[in-house]
Scaffold this active site. Structure first.
Site, PDB file in Angstrom:
ATOM      1  N   GLY A  32       2.385  33.244   7.922  1.00 17.99           N
ATOM      2  CA  GLY A  32       2.298  34.460   8.713  1.00 17.99           C
ATOM      3  C   GLY A  32       2.481  34.161  10.187  1.00 17.99           C
ATOM      4  N   CYS A  33       2.849  35.181  10.949  1.00 14.61           N
ATOM      5  CA  CYS A  33       3.159  34.969  12.366  1.00 14.61           C
ATOM      6  C   CYS A  33       1.928  34.551  13.171  1.00 14.61           C
ATOM      7  CB  CYS A  33       3.812  36.214  12.951  1.00 14.61           C
ATOM      8  SG  CYS A  33       2.907  37.748  12.670  1.00 14.61           S
ATOM      9  N   TYR A  34       0.854  35.338  13.090  1.00 11.85           N
ATOM     10  CA  TYR A  34      -0.361  34.965  13.824  1.00 11.85           C
ATOM     11  C   TYR A  34      -0.897  33.621  13.331  1.00 11.85           C
ATOM     12  CZ  TYR A  34      -0.879  39.773  15.651  1.00 11.85           C
ATOM     13  OH  TYR A  34      -0.716  40.975  16.290  1.00 11.85           O
ATOM     14  N   ALA A  35      -0.872  33.434  12.012  1.00  8.70           N
ATOM     15  CA  ALA A  35      -1.401  32.195  11.447  1.00  8.70           C
ATOM     16  C   ALA A  35      -0.599  30.988  11.914  1.00  8.70           C
ATOM     17  CB  ALA A  35      -1.416  32.270   9.929  1.00  8.70           C
ATOM     18  N   THR A  36       0.717  31.142  12.041  1.00  6.52           N
ATOM     19  CA  THR A  36       1.539  30.042  12.549  1.00  6.52           C
ATOM     20  C   THR A  36       1.033  29.582  13.908  1.00  6.52           C
ATOM     21  OG1 THR A  36       3.530  30.735  11.350  1.00  6.52           O
ATOM     22  CG2 THR A  36       3.860  29.408  13.332  1.00  6.52           C
TER      23      THR A  36
END
Length: 321
Positions: free
Chosen positions: A116-120
């Site tokens: 995921g974007c935030y998780a990245t």
């Protein structure tokens, strides 16, 4: 030799469109497409899912699970861009730079989950520091994310661009104030944490581009900002798409961060900011939520799965493309 066949299930969505755009013109891959009139036809999708060497799923979580269940061909590999399988057993986590084993795990896997974007942005900062013992795995953490409106998917994009309405449309909104977000389990698992962080995301009036911030009380940890920076720099040394920005006199060179700087790229920048008395630090990551946070990462993962990462593709896309 016949080029590997790639089918993007959900190619009309925000991520799917950008994956296809990044793959256009690649002669080393064959893109399979579904007749637009049959896009929601389960049998048409089933046929292409099983004909592909790699099926890329750009779908809502439940539909992604259904797509995986449709695949009966044991030779078909899957790259899932939804959040359905990011902490699931048997799935490789598609962040090639995250650990020393990550690339080989992705290369060997039949099933790969795109981060995921935030998780990245969060795990890129956390995992090297938990692995190095600089952050204890049971540390209570707060993470804040700031994303362009494309992070909300097609409906929010259309609302911001005058083609619909959406409650999240506007110059700036905070959301997930229930303190539950689907990226939290992913942040904990792949960030090396025992507990999910307190995560508060925000969406702004720019199209794409993201910052993720993690504040730290260094006095409670017994470490310095310089040690944190050194661990990150050592971990990502030599990586093409992840850069740890210089740390001089206790600060990066850039005192102001624009979330849009890396738009159209597959790049990720990491910063360590330190307070003047050494008691506080702020870890920051900057990325394109549609690039390293979604479609750029997906195309990089495709190349890792196929052994093509060394071909030198940039995975770039023009801003807004």
């Amino acid at each position: 030799m016949t080029p590997p066949r790639i089918f993007i299930d959900g190619e009309a969505g925000t991520t799917g469109l950008q994956i296809r755009a990044r793959l256009e013109g690649r002669e080393d891959l064959e893109l399979l497409s579904i007749d637009p009139a049959r896009r929601k036809d389960p049998e048409a999708r089933r046929e292409l899912l099983n004909a592909a060497d790699i099926a890329v799923l750009c779908l809502h979580d439940d539909v992604a699970r259904e797509a995986v269940a449709m695949i009966e061909n044991p030779a078909t590999r899957v790259l899932d861009a939804s959040s359905a399988h990011r902490t699931a057993q048997g799935w490789a986590y598609g962040f090639p730079e995250l650990t020393k084993q990550s690339r080989e795990e992705i290369r060997a896997a039949r099933l790969v989950s795109n981060p995921g974007c935030y998780a990245t942005g969060a795990v890129a900062l956390l995992r090297p520091l938990t692995d190095a013992g600089l952050l204890p795995p049971d540390l209570p953490l707060s993470v804040q994310g700031f994303s362009g409106y494309s992070g909300g998917g097609r409906a929010l994009v259309e609302a911001h661009e005058g083609r619909g309405e959406h409650p999240m449309a506007g110059p700036f909104k905070s959301y997930a104030l229930s303190l539950i977000h689907k990226h939290q389990p992913e942040m904990a698992r792949h960030g090396g944490l025992k507990h999910a962080p307190l995560f508060t995301p925000h969406v702004g009036g720019w199209r794409q581009g993201m910052l993720v911030q993690i504040p730290l009380h260094l006095g409670l940890l017994g470490v310095t900002a310089a040690q944190l920076h050194e661990a990150l720099a050592d971990h990502y040394a030599g990586e093409r798409f992840v850069r740890v920005m210089p740390f001089e006199h206790g600060q990066p060179a850039d005192p102001i961060l624009d979330p849009q700087t890396l738009n159209g790229t597959n790049e990720l920048e990491l910063f360590v900011y330190a307070g003047p008395n050494g008691e506080h630090a702020l870890l920051v990551s900057r990325l394109d939520n549609l690039g390293k946070g979604a479609s750029g990462a997906a195309v990089q993962n495709l190349d890792v799965m196929l052994g093509l990462e060394g071909a030198g593709h940039s995975y770039r896309l023009a801003e807004g493309g």
